[in-house]
Motif scaffolding. Structure first.
Motif, short mmCIF file in Angstrom:
data_model
loop_
_atom_site.label_atom_id
_atom_site.label_comp_id
_atom_site.label_asym_id
_atom_site.label_seq_id
_atom_site.Cartn_x
_atom_site.Cartn_y
_atom_site.Cartn_z
N GLY A 14 2.31 5.20 -7.45
CA GLY A 14 1.11 5.33 -8.27
C GLY A 14 0.77 4.05 -9.02
N ALA A 15 -0.49 3.94 -9.38
CA ALA A 15 -1.03 2.74 -10.02
C ALA A 15 -0.33 2.39 -11.33
CB ALA A 15 -2.53 2.90 -10.26
N ASP A 16 0.13 3.39 -12.06
CA ASP A 16 0.77 3.14 -13.36
C ASP A 16 2.10 2.40 -13.25
OD1 ASP A 16 -1.35 4.34 -14.63
OD2 ASP A 16 -0.35 6.28 -14.84
N ASN A 17 2.64 2.32 -12.05
CA ASN A 17 3.92 1.64 -11.85
C ASN A 17 3.75 0.20 -11.37
OD1 ASN A 17 6.24 3.48 -12.40
ND2 ASN A 17 5.00 4.80 -11.11
N PHE A 18 2.53 -0.32 -11.48
CA PHE A 18 2.26 -1.69 -11.06
C PHE A 18 1.62 -2.46 -12.21
CE2 PHE A 18 2.76 0.54 -7.16
CZ PHE A 18 3.29 -0.39 -6.28
N VAL A 19 2.04 -3.72 -12.35
CA VAL A 19 1.48 -4.59 -13.39
C VAL A 19 1.03 -5.90 -12.77
CG1 VAL A 19 2.77 -3.60 -15.31
CG2 VAL A 19 3.76 -5.47 -14.02
N GLN A 51 0.83 -1.21 0.00
CA GLN A 51 0.00 0.00 0.00
C GLN A 51 0.87 1.26 0.00
OE1 GLN A 51 -3.71 0.17 0.05
NE2 GLN A 51 -2.91 2.09 -0.78
N LYS A 52 1.92 1.25 0.81
CA LYS A 52 2.83 2.39 0.89
C LYS A 52 3.45 2.68 -0.47
CE LYS A 52 7.09 3.81 3.23
NZ LYS A 52 8.07 3.64 2.17
N ASP A 53 3.94 1.63 -1.13
CA ASP A 53 4.55 1.82 -2.45
C ASP A 53 3.52 2.23 -3.49
OD1 ASP A 53 7.04 1.29 -1.46
OD2 ASP A 53 7.32 -0.60 -2.54
N TRP A 54 2.31 1.69 -3.41
CA TRP A 54 1.24 2.06 -4.34
C TRP A 54 0.98 3.57 -4.21
CZ3 TRP A 54 -1.69 -0.80 -7.85
CH2 TRP A 54 -2.86 -0.20 -8.33
N ASN A 55 0.91 4.04 -2.96
CA ASN A 55 0.66 5.46 -2.72
C ASN A 55 1.82 6.31 -3.23
OD1 ASN A 55 -1.69 4.67 -1.42
ND2 ASN A 55 -0.85 4.92 0.63
N GLU A 56 3.05 5.81 -3.04
CA GLU A 56 4.24 6.57 -3.43
C GLU A 56 4.47 6.57 -4.94
OE1 GLU A 56 9.08 6.35 -2.80
OE2 GLU A 56 7.77 5.48 -1.27
#
Length: 98
Positions: free
Chosen positions: A55-60, A48-53
């Motif tokens: 952003g969604a576009d950096n996850f696959v 969650q921390k990394d998602w917030n930092e």
């Protein structure tokens, strides 16, 4: 319509950390992860921390291995998926996890 079941990862493409998970319905499970992350209440605080930092576009979302439905009855697919997940983690030598 059959839903795919198997092992998947949520990968942060900025730092290459991954969350490995499995499901008898990967699409629904991925949607649940996305909703939890979107609303800021994912059960994995580091993810969650990394998602917030980042952003969604950096996850696959990536399927690592699919499990095909068998003709046999009384198969414990949850157990089969857990074994498959452990095998995938070991086989791919995944260490940078959430």
């Amino acid at each position: 319509m059959k839903t795919p079941m198997g092992v998947f990862q949520i990968k942060n493409i900025s730092n290459n950390k991954v969350l490995i998970d499995n499901s008898i319905d990967m699409v629904s499970k991925w949607n649940r992860h996305k909703m939890e992350l979107k609303f800021g209440n994912h059960r994995n605080n580091n993810l969650q921390k990394d998602w917030n930092e980042y952003g969604a576009d950096n996850f696959v979302f990536e399927v690592l291995s699919e499990l095909k439905k068998k003709d046999e009855e009384n198969i414990n697919y949850q157990k089969e998926l857990k074994i498959l997940q452990e095998f995938v983690i070991e086989e791919l030598n995944i260490e940078n996890t959430y």
